[in-house]
Design a protein around this motif. Structure first.
Motif, PDB file in Angstrom:
ATOM      1  N   LEU A 178       0.913  -1.282   0.079  1.00 41.64           N
ATOM      2  CA  LEU A 178      -0.063  -0.038   0.024  1.00 41.64           C
ATOM      3  C   LEU A 178       0.779   1.060   0.007  1.00 41.64           C
ATOM      4  O   LEU A 178       1.888   1.326   0.833  1.00 41.64           O
ATOM      5  CB  LEU A 178      -0.790   0.098   1.371  1.00 41.64           C
ATOM      6  N   GLU A 179       0.577   2.130  -1.015  1.00 41.16           N
ATOM      7  CA  GLU A 179       1.415   3.654  -0.895  1.00 41.16           C
ATOM      8  C   GLU A 179       0.263   4.430  -0.438  1.00 41.16           C
ATOM      9  O   GLU A 179      -0.793   4.676  -1.184  1.00 41.16           O
ATOM     10  CB  GLU A 179       1.678   3.579  -2.424  1.00 41.16           C
ATOM     11  N   GLY A 180       0.702   5.101   0.468  1.00 41.90           N
ATOM     12  CA  GLY A 180      -0.367   6.207   1.003  1.00 41.90           C
ATOM     13  C   GLY A 180      -1.718   5.645   1.383  1.00 41.90           C
ATOM     14  O   GLY A 180      -1.377   4.470   2.138  1.00 41.90           O
ATOM     15  N   THR A 181      -2.863   5.911   1.489  1.00 39.26           N
ATOM     16  CA  THR A 181      -3.787   5.426   1.529  1.00 39.26           C
ATOM     17  C   THR A 181      -4.775   4.908   0.476  1.00 39.26           C
ATOM     18  O   THR A 181      -5.811   4.154   0.828  1.00 39.26           O
ATOM     19  CB  THR A 181      -4.524   6.501   2.697  1.00 39.26           C
ATOM     20  N   ARG A 182      -4.412   5.310  -0.717  1.00 36.39           N
ATOM     21  CA  ARG A 182      -5.381   5.015  -1.684  1.00 36.39           C
ATOM     22  C   ARG A 182      -4.792   4.441  -3.053  1.00 36.39           C
ATOM     23  O   ARG A 182      -5.305   4.430  -4.116  1.00 36.39           O
ATOM     24  CB  ARG A 182      -6.141   6.419  -2.212  1.00 36.39           C
ATOM     25  N   GLU A 183      -3.360   3.810  -2.751  1.00 35.84           N
ATOM     26  CA  GLU A 183      -3.035   3.137  -3.964  1.00 35.84           C
ATOM     27  C   GLU A 183      -2.268   1.840  -3.804  1.00 35.84           C
ATOM     28  O   GLU A 183      -1.472   1.924  -2.858  1.00 35.84           O
ATOM     29  CB  GLU A 183      -1.646   4.044  -4.600  1.00 35.84           C
ATOM     30  N   LEU A 184      -2.686   0.802  -4.355  1.00 32.87           N
ATOM     31  CA  LEU A 184      -2.047  -0.610  -4.401  1.00 32.87           C
ATOM     32  C   LEU A 184      -1.075  -0.717  -5.431  1.00 32.87           C
ATOM     33  O   LEU A 184      -1.380  -0.508  -6.366  1.00 32.87           O
ATOM     34  CB  LEU A 184      -3.227  -1.648  -4.366  1.00 32.87           C
ATOM     35  N   VAL A 185       0.135  -0.980  -4.815  1.00 31.71           N
ATOM     36  CA  VAL A 185       1.242  -1.335  -5.998  1.00 31.71           C
ATOM     37  C   VAL A 185       1.568  -2.574  -5.940  1.00 31.71           C
ATOM     38  O   VAL A 185       1.773  -3.395  -4.978  1.00 31.71           O
ATOM     39  CB  VAL A 185       2.534  -0.578  -5.543  1.00 31.71           C
ATOM     40  N   VAL A 186       1.420  -3.119  -7.342  1.00 28.70           N
ATOM     41  CA  VAL A 186       1.482  -4.768  -7.335  1.00 28.70           C
ATOM     42  C   VAL A 186       2.752  -4.812  -8.260  1.00 28.70           C
ATOM     43  O   VAL A 186       2.735  -4.423  -9.416  1.00 28.70           O
ATOM     44  CB  VAL A 186       0.648  -5.464  -8.112  1.00 28.70           C
ATOM     45  N   GLN A 187       3.570  -5.435  -7.764  1.00 27.11           N
ATOM     46  CA  GLN A 187       4.931  -5.765  -8.430  1.00 27.11           C
ATOM     47  C   GLN A 187       5.235  -7.073  -9.031  1.00 27.11           C
ATOM     48  O   GLN A 187       4.766  -7.982  -8.255  1.00 27.11           O
ATOM     49  CB  GLN A 187       6.482  -5.506  -7.416  1.00 27.11           C
ATOM     50  N   VAL A 188       5.210  -7.383 -10.297  1.00 25.45           N
ATOM     51  CA  VAL A 188       5.192  -8.588 -11.036  1.00 25.45           C
ATOM     52  C   VAL A 188       6.334  -8.809 -11.872  1.00 25.45           C
ATOM     53  O   VAL A 188       7.016  -8.053 -12.366  1.00 25.45           O
ATOM     54  CB  VAL A 188       4.116  -8.586 -12.349  1.00 25.45           C
ATOM     55  N   ASP A 189       7.101  -9.981 -10.972  1.00 25.98           N
ATOM     56  CA  ASP A 189       8.373 -10.254 -11.733  1.00 25.98           C
ATOM     57  C   ASP A 189       7.989 -11.598 -12.396  1.00 25.98           C
ATOM     58  O   ASP A 189       7.252 -12.698 -11.977  1.00 25.98           O
ATOM     59  CB  ASP A 189       9.337 -10.605 -10.425  1.00 25.98           C
ATOM     60  N   PHE A 190       8.672 -11.863 -13.592  1.00 23.54           N
ATOM     61  CA  PHE A 190       8.504 -12.980 -14.403  1.00 23.54           C
ATOM     62  C   PHE A 190       9.840 -13.153 -15.075  1.00 23.54           C
ATOM     63  O   PHE A 190      10.707 -12.541 -15.598  1.00 23.54           O
ATOM     64  CB  PHE A 190       7.286 -12.677 -15.253  1.00 23.54           C
ATOM     65  N   ARG A 191       9.665 -14.278 -16.011  1.00 24.67           N
ATOM     66  CA  ARG A 191      10.870 -14.288 -17.085  1.00 24.67           C
ATOM     67  C   ARG A 191      10.086 -14.878 -18.599  1.00 24.67           C
ATOM     68  O   ARG A 191       8.918 -15.359 -18.402  1.00 24.67           O
ATOM     69  CB  ARG A 191      11.735 -15.367 -16.587  1.00 24.67           C
TER      70      ARG A 191
END
Length: 191
Positions: A178-191
């Motif tokens: 959660l970034e701040g109160t209103r943004e969800l950050v989803v980090q996607v790692d793949f190959r």
């Protein structure tokens, strides 16, 4: 089919059809009955009782109710079982509707179409690309009820992971914060 202008966030009916199909596939009628018993009467009447959901869009709060009901009910608070439910929901909904796109798109193509794909199924919120690298994509979900609870945030992260997996990416893993109160950050790692 377009969503009616509303202050309340809404989700496309195919999400709920996917929920029902996934619950029936994984846990049968007994599992669907468990979910039904945990929903509010309003959500149950709109998403479980009808044979066919007639409304094009329904309140996102029903999605949040489904998440909680499946988690506490047939998934028994087991992350693996719960994520399996989300993946089967996508197979029955997004995966069927977007089969052609998933057949030709890679993870980066999906990322560039994220905002458009999101808006097709959701009346509110924005899904945006924050970072795009060869083997990593960060997406941000802003101003949406799914950002408000830990279970909803984890659910969206798994949904994004599985969609990227459907694009034939290998070893797809996600982290979310959660970034701040209103943004969800989803980090996607793949190959």
């Amino acid at each position: 089919m377009s969503v009616a202008v509303s202050e309340e966030p809404n989700a496309r009916r195919t999400i709920f059809a996917g929920f029902r199909s996934a619950a029936l596939k994984l846990w049968g009628d007994a599992g669907l009955a468990q979910v039904s018993a945990l929903l509010t009467p309003e959500a149950r009447t709109a998403t479980i009782d009808p044979v066919v959901i007639a409304e094009g869009f329904l309140p996102e709060r029903y999605v949040l109710e489904w998440y909680e009901a499946v988690w506490a009910g047939p998934a028994k608070r087991d992350r693996t079982a719960y994520n399996e439910f989300l993946d089967r929901m996508l197979d029955h909904g997004f995966g069927k509707v977007r089969k052609v796109l998933l057949g030709i798109a890679d993870a980066h193509t999906l990322a560039r179409k994220a905002a458009e794909l999101w808006r097709h199924d959701h009346s509110h919120g924005d899904l945006v690309v924050l970072l795009e690298q060869e083997n990593r994509i960060d997406l941000g979900l802003r101003d949406h009820p799914y950002v408000d609870t830990p279970l909803a945030r984890a659910s969206i992260a798994e949904i994004i992971r599985y969609v990227v997996h459907l694009s034939r990416a290998k070893d797809v893993e996600v982290q979310h914060r959660l970034e701040g109160t209103r943004e969800l950050v989803v980090q996607v790692d793949f190959r």
